[in-house]
Design a protein around this motif. Structure first.
Motif, PDB file in Angstrom:
ATOM      1  N   ILE A  60       0.842  -1.201   0.000  1.00  0.00           N
ATOM      2  CA  ILE A  60       0.000   0.000   0.000  1.00  0.00           C
ATOM      3  C   ILE A  60       0.873   1.245   0.000  1.00  0.00           C
ATOM      4  N   GLU A  61       1.934   1.219   0.783  1.00  0.00           N
ATOM      5  CA  GLU A  61       2.884   2.326   0.845  1.00  0.00           C
ATOM      6  C   GLU A  61       4.254   1.805   0.438  1.00  0.00           C
ATOM      7  N   ARG A  62       5.053   2.725   0.019  1.00  0.00           N
ATOM      8  CA  ARG A  62       6.416   2.378  -0.346  1.00  0.00           C
ATOM      9  C   ARG A  62       7.307   2.509   0.887  1.00  0.00           C
ATOM     10  N   LEU A  63       8.050   1.461   1.188  1.00  0.00           N
ATOM     11  CA  LEU A  63       8.966   1.491   2.330  1.00  0.00           C
ATOM     12  C   LEU A  63      10.308   2.032   1.874  1.00  0.00           C
ATOM     13  N   THR A  64      10.667   3.157   2.412  1.00  0.00           N
ATOM     14  CA  THR A  64      11.984   3.714   2.115  1.00  0.00           C
ATOM     15  C   THR A  64      12.915   3.352   3.268  1.00  0.00           C
ATOM     16  N   HIS A  65      14.179   3.591   3.064  1.00  0.00           N
ATOM     17  CA  HIS A  65      15.154   3.287   4.112  1.00  0.00           C
ATOM     18  C   HIS A  65      14.883   4.111   5.365  1.00  0.00           C
TER      19      HIS A  65
END
Length: 164
Positions: A60-65
């Motif tokens: 659903i969301e983009r996981l960034t570092h």
């Protein structure tokens, strides 16, 4: 912490309080009201972090570092703060007050005062301020269950040096 309206009520309750069983060691843990209010805060933080991680894992969301690092920091904070909260205790044993690495012998106490003190920039709470014979000033936060027993034990050992 018991809600005493003022110090006179606390003094009256302390005079009437009787220690029923005499033990060598007394352990005072954080009181349940403080544990519950703090636990709710930790549960909310953990839920937000886990929910954000869940949304990232299902796409659903983009996981960034940076999100992963922040989620990890939040979860580590919850674990460490929960451990600190549930392991908090004050022990009275062999005429000593023991709190974490702090050890104060009752015979070394010159004066002990119960007062409202500043814990952080925005928070005040009831504390026990101890002044030892070598002029050290020690403050112990009193978020403990059965603080009347705690005060009575100290009063029995140091007498009039305890000021409420």
């Amino acid at each position: 912490m018991n809600n005493f309206k003022n110090t006179e009520q606390l003094k009256d309750k302390l005079k009437k309080y009787k220690i029923e069983d005499d033990k060598d060691k007394y352990i005072f843990r954080a009181n349940s009201k403080y544990i519950i209010s703090s636990s709710i805060f930790f549960i909310i933080i953990a839920f937000i972090a886990v929910y954000s991680l869940y949304k990232g894992m299902i796409g659903i969301e983009r996981l960034t570092h940076i999100k992963i690092i922040l989620i990890a920091i939040l979860l580590i904070y919850v674990v460490v703060a929960s451990y600190t909260l549930f392991s908090y205790k004050i022990i009275i044993q062999n005429d000593e007050i023991i709190a974490k690495k702090l050890r104060v012998k009752m015979t070394d106490i010159e004066k002990a005062t119960v007062k409202i003190g500043r814990i952080s920039a925005t928070k005040v709470d009831r504390i026990l301020e101890i002044i030892t014979k070598d002029k050290k000033r020690i403050q112990i936060r009193l978020n403990i269950s059965n603080e009347l027993l705690f005060f009575k034990l100290i009063e029995n050992k140091i007498g009039e040096k305890l000021d409420i």
